[in-house]
Write a protein that holds these residues in place. Sequence first.
Motif, PDB file in Angstrom:
ATOM      1  N   GLY A 246       0.826  -1.202   0.000  1.00  0.00           N
ATOM      2  CA  GLY A 246       0.000   0.000   0.000  1.00  0.00           C
ATOM      3  C   GLY A 246       0.854   1.243   0.000  1.00  0.00           C
ATOM      4  N   ARG A 247       0.172   2.373  -0.050  1.00  0.00           N
ATOM      5  CA  ARG A 247       0.828   3.676  -0.060  1.00  0.00           C
ATOM      6  C   ARG A 247       0.676   4.314   1.315  1.00  0.00           C
ATOM      7  NH1 ARG A 247       2.130   5.130  -5.118  1.00  0.00           N
ATOM      8  NH2 ARG A 247       2.379   7.286  -4.480  1.00  0.00           N
ATOM      9  N   ALA A 248       1.602   5.176   1.669  1.00  0.00           N
ATOM     10  CA  ALA A 248       1.570   5.838   2.974  1.00  0.00           C
ATOM     11  C   ALA A 248       0.271   6.617   3.166  1.00  0.00           C
ATOM     12  CB  ALA A 248       2.776   6.759   3.122  1.00  0.00           C
ATOM     13  N   GLU A 249      -0.190   7.278   2.106  1.00  0.00           N
ATOM     14  CA  GLU A 249      -1.387   8.111   2.215  1.00  0.00           C
ATOM     15  C   GLU A 249      -2.655   7.305   2.493  1.00  0.00           C
ATOM     16  OE1 GLU A 249       0.992   9.850  -1.376  1.00  0.00           O
ATOM     17  OE2 GLU A 249       0.603   7.880  -0.499  1.00  0.00           O
ATOM     18  N   GLU A 250      -2.597   5.992   2.286  1.00  0.00           N
ATOM     19  CA  GLU A 250      -3.772   5.125   2.452  1.00  0.00           C
ATOM     20  C   GLU A 250      -3.805   4.421   3.808  1.00  0.00           C
ATOM     21  OE1 GLU A 250      -2.864   2.574  -0.795  1.00  0.00           O
ATOM     22  OE2 GLU A 250      -3.728   3.915  -2.302  1.00  0.00           O
ATOM     23  N   GLN A 251      -2.801   4.642   4.645  1.00  0.00           N
ATOM     24  CA  GLN A 251      -2.699   3.920   5.912  1.00  0.00           C
ATOM     25  C   GLN A 251      -3.390   4.676   7.037  1.00  0.00           C
ATOM     26  OE1 GLN A 251      -1.300   0.824   5.460  1.00  0.00           O
ATOM     27  NE2 GLN A 251      -1.225   1.640   3.365  1.00  0.00           N
ATOM     28  N   GLU A 252      -3.689   3.952   8.104  1.00  0.00           N
ATOM     29  CA  GLU A 252      -4.255   4.563   9.304  1.00  0.00           C
ATOM     30  C   GLU A 252      -3.243   5.546   9.883  1.00  0.00           C
ATOM     31  OE1 GLU A 252      -5.806   3.139  13.689  1.00  0.00           O
ATOM     32  OE2 GLU A 252      -5.648   1.667  12.079  1.00  0.00           O
ATOM     33  N   VAL A 253      -3.715   6.678  10.360  1.00  0.00           N
ATOM     34  CA  VAL A 253      -2.807   7.690  10.914  1.00  0.00           C
ATOM     35  C   VAL A 253      -2.599   7.480  12.410  1.00  0.00           C
ATOM     36  CG1 VAL A 253      -3.402   9.390   9.145  1.00  0.00           C
ATOM     37  CG2 VAL A 253      -4.630   9.410  11.330  1.00  0.00           C
ATOM     38  N   ASP A 254      -1.512   8.081  12.915  1.00  0.00           N
ATOM     39  CA  ASP A 254      -1.207   8.120  14.343  1.00  0.00           C
ATOM     40  C   ASP A 254      -1.131   6.732  14.979  1.00  0.00           C
ATOM     41  OD1 ASP A 254      -1.268  10.922  14.120  1.00  0.00           O
ATOM     42  OD2 ASP A 254      -3.368  11.040  14.693  1.00  0.00           O
ATOM     43  N   CYS A 255      -0.433   5.786  14.336  1.00  0.00           N
ATOM     44  CA  CYS A 255      -0.416   4.434  14.903  1.00  0.00           C
ATOM     45  C   CYS A 255       0.969   3.813  15.067  1.00  0.00           C
ATOM     46  CB  CYS A 255      -1.331   3.512  14.117  1.00  0.00           C
ATOM     47  SG  CYS A 255      -0.892   3.300  12.409  1.00  0.00           S
ATOM     48  N   PHE A 256       2.039   4.426  14.590  1.00  0.00           N
ATOM     49  CA  PHE A 256       3.387   3.883  14.736  1.00  0.00           C
ATOM     50  C   PHE A 256       4.213   4.774  15.650  1.00  0.00           C
ATOM     51  CE2 PHE A 256       1.980   2.146  10.695  1.00  0.00           C
ATOM     52  CZ  PHE A 256       2.358   0.812  10.800  1.00  0.00           C
ATOM     53  N   GLY A 257       5.120   4.172  16.390  1.00  0.00           N
ATOM     54  CA  GLY A 257       6.023   4.945  17.236  1.00  0.00           C
ATOM     55  C   GLY A 257       7.095   5.643  16.416  1.00  0.00           C
ATOM     56  N   VAL A 258       7.530   4.974  15.335  1.00  0.00           N
ATOM     57  CA  VAL A 258       8.601   5.499  14.501  1.00  0.00           C
ATOM     58  C   VAL A 258       8.304   5.177  13.034  1.00  0.00           C
ATOM     59  CG1 VAL A 258      11.089   5.504  14.033  1.00  0.00           C
ATOM     60  CG2 VAL A 258      10.283   5.000  16.338  1.00  0.00           C
TER      61      VAL A 258
END
Length: 190
Positions: free
Chosen positions: A95-107
């Motif tokens: 997938g593309r970054a713009e299509e992912q859930e936001v605010d969910c990874f530490g880094v």
Amino acid sequence: MTDDWLAALVATPGLTSIGDLEEARRALLDDSLRGVELVRSFEGPIVDVGSGGGAPGIPLAHALPEREVTLLEANRRKCEFLRRWAPSNAAVVHGRAEEQEVDCFGVAVAKALAPPPVAAEWCLPLVTPGGAAILWVGRSVQPERVARVADQLAAELVESQPGFVVLRKLGPTPPGFPRRTGVARKRPLA
């Protein structure tokens, strides 16, 4: 394991322009591992945005076996390669970054993804407040441009060692981000 991955990476057309194994070790493996302590300084799961052939995500996953690593890649053929070489603590997401859930990874990490302001816009929405986007950058980086992007995405540029830009996320991703697929590259924020 990393030696086998590196050999396969160099031998597979379309993953790297580097043809020499020792040069690949320096540019892809050793350079990826320079970021281990920076990544370790932030908690939570790691996402390698635009993972390509797996640098820096695969070396980081091997160096940090206690951390969950996501190898995010938009190209299906590259995802197939990543699935063959991802260690047990790494998952491959097509997938593309713009299509992912936001605010969910530490880094969020990125190496040779796009110009730093564009890479910052793709990476920062994925990061939780308190986390960071860590970008491998060259000498020509313009930190003030990356800082302008960070300001718009609830983040700040923090002091970092040469070859890196570290953007600490201060708050949730603002409304309107991420922008639609392709917009960041066509109309960079800075």
